[in-house]
Motif scaffolding. Structure first.
Motif, PDB file in Angstrom:
ATOM      1  N   ILE A   1      44.566  58.786  -1.968  1.00  0.00           N
ATOM      2  CA  ILE A   1      45.183  59.127  -0.680  1.00  0.00           C
ATOM      3  C   ILE A   1      44.146  59.730   0.259  1.00  0.00           C
ATOM      4  O   ILE A   1      44.097  59.397   1.450  1.00  0.00           O
ATOM      5  CB  ILE A   1      46.369  60.088  -0.894  1.00  0.00           C
ATOM      6  CG1 ILE A   1      47.538  59.322  -1.527  1.00  0.00           C
ATOM      7  CG2 ILE A   1      46.797  60.722   0.428  1.00  0.00           C
ATOM      8  CD1 ILE A   1      48.714  60.169  -1.904  1.00  0.00           C
ATOM      9  N   HIS A   2      43.298  60.594  -0.269  1.00  0.00           N
ATOM     10  CA  HIS A   2      42.245  61.196   0.561  1.00  0.00           C
ATOM     11  C   HIS A   2      41.323  60.130   1.156  1.00  0.00           C
ATOM     12  O   HIS A   2      40.808  60.292   2.264  1.00  0.00           O
ATOM     13  CB  HIS A   2      41.427  62.195  -0.253  1.00  0.00           C
ATOM     14  CG  HIS A   2      42.206  63.379  -0.710  1.00  0.00           C
ATOM     15  ND1 HIS A   2      41.764  64.237  -1.698  1.00  0.00           N
ATOM     16  CD2 HIS A   2      43.416  63.865  -0.306  1.00  0.00           C
ATOM     17  CE1 HIS A   2      42.664  65.188  -1.881  1.00  0.00           C
ATOM     18  NE2 HIS A   2      43.677  64.984  -1.058  1.00  0.00           N
ATOM     19  N   TYR A   3      41.132  59.033   0.440  1.00  0.00           N
ATOM     20  CA  TYR A   3      40.252  57.960   0.912  1.00  0.00           C
ATOM     21  C   TYR A   3      40.990  56.890   1.724  1.00  0.00           C
ATOM     22  O   TYR A   3      40.384  55.887   2.075  1.00  0.00           O
ATOM     23  CB  TYR A   3      39.529  57.306  -0.255  1.00  0.00           C
ATOM     24  CG  TYR A   3      38.268  58.041  -0.662  1.00  0.00           C
ATOM     25  CD1 TYR A   3      37.031  57.695  -0.126  1.00  0.00           C
ATOM     26  CD2 TYR A   3      38.314  59.082  -1.568  1.00  0.00           C
ATOM     27  CE1 TYR A   3      35.872  58.368  -0.487  1.00  0.00           C
ATOM     28  CE2 TYR A   3      37.154  59.771  -1.937  1.00  0.00           C
ATOM     29  CZ  TYR A   3      35.946  59.401  -1.394  1.00  0.00           C
ATOM     30  OH  TYR A   3      34.797  60.070  -1.755  1.00  0.00           O
ATOM     31  N   GLY A   4      42.272  57.117   2.029  1.00  0.00           N
ATOM     32  CA  GLY A   4      42.943  56.222   2.962  1.00  0.00           C
ATOM     33  C   GLY A   4      44.190  55.528   2.482  1.00  0.00           C
ATOM     34  O   GLY A   4      44.858  54.859   3.272  1.00  0.00           O
ATOM     35  N   ALA A   5      44.551  55.657   1.203  1.00  0.00           N
ATOM     36  CA  ALA A   5      45.797  55.038   0.736  1.00  0.00           C
ATOM     37  C   ALA A   5      46.993  55.780   1.321  1.00  0.00           C
ATOM     38  O   ALA A   5      46.956  57.004   1.505  1.00  0.00           O
ATOM     39  CB  ALA A   5      45.853  55.057  -0.787  1.00  0.00           C
ATOM     40  N   ASP A   6      48.049  55.035   1.635  1.00  0.00           N
ATOM     41  CA  ASP A   6      49.258  55.654   2.198  1.00  0.00           C
ATOM     42  C   ASP A   6      50.243  56.066   1.105  1.00  0.00           C
ATOM     43  O   ASP A   6      50.988  57.031   1.263  1.00  0.00           O
ATOM     44  CB  ASP A   6      49.952  54.674   3.148  1.00  0.00           C
ATOM     45  CG  ASP A   6      49.060  54.293   4.315  1.00  0.00           C
ATOM     46  OD1 ASP A   6      48.643  55.203   5.054  1.00  0.00           O
ATOM     47  OD2 ASP A   6      48.764  53.098   4.477  1.00  0.00           O
TER      48      ASP A   6
ATOM     49  N   ARG B   1      44.795  64.630   4.072  1.00  0.00           N
ATOM     50  CA  ARG B   1      45.752  63.515   4.064  1.00  0.00           C
ATOM     51  C   ARG B   1      46.762  63.697   2.944  1.00  0.00           C
ATOM     52  O   ARG B   1      46.442  64.146   1.844  1.00  0.00           O
ATOM     53  CB  ARG B   1      45.066  62.165   3.885  1.00  0.00           C
ATOM     54  CG  ARG B   1      44.290  61.683   5.076  1.00  0.00           C
ATOM     55  CD  ARG B   1      43.871  60.219   4.901  1.00  0.00           C
ATOM     56  NE  ARG B   1      44.895  59.291   5.362  1.00  0.00           N
ATOM     57  CZ  ARG B   1      45.637  58.516   4.594  1.00  0.00           C
ATOM     58  NH1 ARG B   1      45.498  58.540   3.295  1.00  0.00           N
ATOM     59  NH2 ARG B   1      46.526  57.699   5.130  1.00  0.00           N
ATOM     60  N   THR B   2      47.999  63.342   3.231  1.00  0.00           N
ATOM     61  CA  THR B   2      49.055  63.395   2.232  1.00  0.00           C
ATOM     62  C   THR B   2      49.726  62.043   2.142  1.00  0.00           C
ATOM     63  O   THR B   2      49.656  61.224   3.063  1.00  0.00           O
ATOM     64  CB  THR B   2      50.097  64.465   2.575  1.00  0.00           C
ATOM     65  OG1 THR B   2      50.675  64.163   3.865  1.00  0.00           O
ATOM     66  CG2 THR B   2      49.472  65.849   2.605  1.00  0.00           C
ATOM     67  N   GLY B   3      50.360  61.795   1.035  1.00  0.00           N
ATOM     68  CA  GLY B   3      51.075  60.546   0.847  1.00  0.00           C
ATOM     69  C   GLY B   3      51.960  60.642  -0.377  1.00  0.00           C
ATOM     70  O   GLY B   3      51.838  61.575  -1.187  1.00  0.00           O
ATOM     71  N   ASP B   4      52.843  59.698  -0.521  1.00  0.00           N
ATOM     72  CA  ASP B   4      53.804  59.695  -1.625  1.00  0.00           C
ATOM     73  C   ASP B   4      53.124  59.213  -2.902  1.00  0.00           C
ATOM     74  O   ASP B   4      52.462  58.173  -2.911  1.00  0.00           O
ATOM     75  CB  ASP B   4      54.985  58.793  -1.284  1.00  0.00           C
ATOM     76  CG  ASP B   4      56.015  58.777  -2.394  1.00  0.00           C
ATOM     77  OD1 ASP B   4      56.500  59.851  -2.771  1.00  0.00           O
ATOM     78  OD2 ASP B   4      56.313  57.669  -2.913  1.00  0.00           O
ATOM     79  N   ILE B   5      53.288  59.970  -3.980  1.00  0.00           N
ATOM     80  CA  ILE B   5      52.777  59.588  -5.296  1.00  0.00           C
ATOM     81  C   ILE B   5      53.961  59.446  -6.239  1.00  0.00           C
ATOM     82  O   ILE B   5      54.735  60.394  -6.428  1.00  0.00           O
ATOM     83  CB  ILE B   5      51.784  60.627  -5.842  1.00  0.00           C
ATOM     84  CG1 ILE B   5      50.564  60.753  -4.914  1.00  0.00           C
ATOM     85  CG2 ILE B   5      51.321  60.252  -7.254  1.00  0.00           C
ATOM     86  CD1 ILE B   5      49.599  61.858  -5.308  1.00  0.00           C
ATOM     87  N   THR B   6      54.117  58.260  -6.809  1.00  0.00           N
ATOM     88  CA  THR B   6      55.262  57.964  -7.667  1.00  0.00           C
ATOM     89  C   THR B   6      54.782  57.565  -9.055  1.00  0.00           C
ATOM     90  O   THR B   6      53.938  56.672  -9.188  1.00  0.00           O
ATOM     91  CB  THR B   6      56.111  56.819  -7.091  1.00  0.00           C
ATOM     92  OG1 THR B   6      56.516  57.154  -5.763  1.00  0.00           O
ATOM     93  CG2 THR B   6      57.330  56.560  -7.952  1.00  0.00           C
TER      94      THR B   6
ATOM     95  N   GLU C   1      50.584  48.973   5.295  1.00  0.00           N
ATOM     96  CA  GLU C   1      50.649  50.102   4.375  1.00  0.00           C
ATOM     97  C   GLU C   1      49.716  49.814   3.202  1.00  0.00           C
ATOM     98  O   GLU C   1      49.754  48.739   2.612  1.00  0.00           O
ATOM     99  CB  GLU C   1      52.074  50.286   3.852  1.00  0.00           C
ATOM    100  CG  GLU C   1      52.194  51.405   2.817  1.00  0.00           C
ATOM    101  CD  GLU C   1      53.559  51.465   2.151  1.00  0.00           C
ATOM    102  OE1 GLU C   1      53.931  52.567   1.698  1.00  0.00           O
ATOM    103  OE2 GLU C   1      54.241  50.429   2.079  1.00  0.00           O
ATOM    104  N   ILE C   2      48.861  50.772   2.881  1.00  0.00           N
ATOM    105  CA  ILE C   2      47.944  50.609   1.756  1.00  0.00           C
ATOM    106  C   ILE C   2      48.568  51.283   0.540  1.00  0.00           C
ATOM    107  O   ILE C   2      48.711  52.510   0.493  1.00  0.00           O
ATOM    108  CB  ILE C   2      46.560  51.214   2.044  1.00  0.00           C
ATOM    109  CG1 ILE C   2      46.011  50.692   3.374  1.00  0.00           C
ATOM    110  CG2 ILE C   2      45.608  50.904   0.892  1.00  0.00           C
ATOM    111  CD1 ILE C   2      45.870  49.191   3.454  1.00  0.00           C
ATOM    112  N   LEU C   3      48.953  50.463  -0.425  1.00  0.00           N
ATOM    113  CA  LEU C   3      49.584  50.932  -1.650  1.00  0.00           C
ATOM    114  C   LEU C   3      48.568  50.854  -2.788  1.00  0.00           C
ATOM    115  O   LEU C   3      48.052  49.776  -3.084  1.00  0.00           O
ATOM    116  CB  LEU C   3      50.813  50.077  -1.976  1.00  0.00           C
ATOM    117  CG  LEU C   3      51.450  50.289  -3.350  1.00  0.00           C
ATOM    118  CD1 LEU C   3      51.984  51.718  -3.494  1.00  0.00           C
ATOM    119  CD2 LEU C   3      52.569  49.266  -3.583  1.00  0.00           C
ATOM    120  N   ALA C   4      48.271  51.981  -3.408  1.00  0.00           N
ATOM    121  CA  ALA C   4      47.302  52.009  -4.500  1.00  0.00           C
ATOM    122  C   ALA C   4      48.019  52.104  -5.836  1.00  0.00           C
ATOM    123  O   ALA C   4      49.058  52.761  -5.958  1.00  0.00           O
ATOM    124  CB  ALA C   4      46.344  53.188  -4.339  1.00  0.00           C
ATOM    125  N   LEU C   5      47.455  51.439  -6.825  1.00  0.00           N
ATOM    126  CA  LEU C   5      47.971  51.496  -8.193  1.00  0.00           C
ATOM    127  C   LEU C   5      46.883  52.077  -9.088  1.00  0.00           C
ATOM    128  O   LEU C   5      45.749  51.579  -9.105  1.00  0.00           O
ATOM    129  CB  LEU C   5      48.367  50.102  -8.676  1.00  0.00           C
ATOM    130  CG  LEU C   5      48.727  49.958 -10.152  1.00  0.00           C
ATOM    131  CD1 LEU C   5      49.951  50.805 -10.498  1.00  0.00           C
ATOM    132  CD2 LEU C   5      48.975  48.484 -10.513  1.00  0.00           C
TER     133      LEU C   5
END
Length: 328
Positions: A54-59, A171-176, A35-39
């Motif tokens: 997320i568009h560039y590949g972060a999950d 692409r979609t992913g969770d943003i917290t 899982e790629i987690l971005a900060l």
């Protein structure tokens, strides 16, 4: 996904630096199944840069917004990164080898007693080991390094060497949004006076036009700026040109300046001393313009033009205008 790799999205004046996307591609090379987690850290609304990651590949993306993160400090960034690492327990972390990355990552590595591989230009797998390639001896040679033991894989990557993945707007992913109390800062940045030129970031530019003492004056750099505008590139300089006050030291390329790895490097009036070569030797294509056919820069150049730069550059610029450049 049992493993996760943390990547740091670095903002510059509210916009993600290109190397932020490259860290995602590097993380995929560490472990394609993790899982790629971005900060993303900053001050204000961070939703847009989070979506871009997320568009560039972060999950998944964690954003941390705080007034004490409006300008970079190693304490502020360090507090946030440490807290996220302790909460998420990633198996790897990747950050750009930028001025920020070079400053904060050794401090984190020291606090966590981790090994750190800095300035990696390539990542590959061999016999279940991850090999990091990095330049040594001012770019004259390369070494391959591995992390010993089972610890976290921690590295910084040189901009413009590991290609970012193609963006996918679907692409979609969770943003917290995470709350972190960034406090007890011993250093507070009240004002940033930016001296670098507007336009393309020198360290991430695909095309660099660099001038040396042969440009002869600050006015002589005007042709370089015009050429850079036509090509969609950035202007750099040798230390000699900076010492002569032809341009600001923020443009300096070399052993004591910036290291650049563009697709195209045009050296104008640069003799090619070894200290300058250390900052641009890994450029993909090097073009040299110099009136001295014995200049050292020609030994490294892929293409060389022996001639008066004040005659060559106007012809080059005029031809590009006729061809309708922008080419980058």
């Amino acid at each position: 996904m049992s493993e996760k790799i943390l990547v740091i999205g670095e903002l510059q004046q509210g916009v993600l630096r290109k190397v932020s996307y490259e860290t995602i591609a590097a993380a995929k090379q560490l472990n394609a199944n993790a899982e790629i987690l971005a900060l993303v850290l900053g001050d204000g609304d961070l939703q847009q840069p989070a979506e871009e990651m997320i568009h560039y590949g972060a999950d998944r993306v964690i954003t941390v917004s705080h007034a004490n993160l409006s300008n970079y400090t190693s304490e502020g960034y360090g507090q946030v990164i440490m807290e996220v690492m302790q909460d998420e327990k990633p198996s790897g972390m990747i950050m750009g080898h930028t001025s920020v990355g070079k400053d904060v990552t050794p401090k984190i590595a020291s606090r966590l007693e981790l090994g750190l591989i800095s300035d990696a230009v390539a990542i590959e797998k061999e016999d279940d080991q991850v090999l990091f390639t990095r330049p040594i001896y001012s770019g004259k040679a390369f070494e391959k390094k591995v992390m010993k033991g089972e610890g976290l894989l921690f590295a910084t990557i040189r901009p413009n060497n590991i290609s970012a993945l193609e963006p996918d707007a679907s692409r979609t992913g969770d943003i917290t949004a995470k709350e972190v109390d960034v406090k007890d800062l011993r250093t507070i940045v009240k004002e940033v006076i930016r001296k670098k030129t507007e336009g393309v970031d020198l360290s991430e530019a695909k095309i660099v036009i660099a001038g040396g003492r042969g440009v002869k004056s600050a006015e002589g750099f005007n042709a370089l700026y015009e050429l850079a505008d036509l090509l969609g590139g950035a202007v750099g300089a040798s230390r000699g040109a900076c010492d002569a006050d032809y341009c600001d030291y923020s443009l300096q390329i070399g052993q004591t300046g910036k290291v650049v790895t563009p697709d195209l490097y045009i050296a104008v009036g640069i003799s090619g001393v070894i200290q300058h070569m250390a900052g641009m030797s890994n450029s993909k294509v090097i073009v040299a313009i110099n009136s001295d056919e014995e200049a050292n820069i020609f030994k490294m150049a892929d293409y060389g033009i022996v001639g008066d730069l004040f005659e060559v550059l106007p012809l080059f610029i005029e031809e590009l205008k006729l061809q309708g450049a922008l080419v980058s």
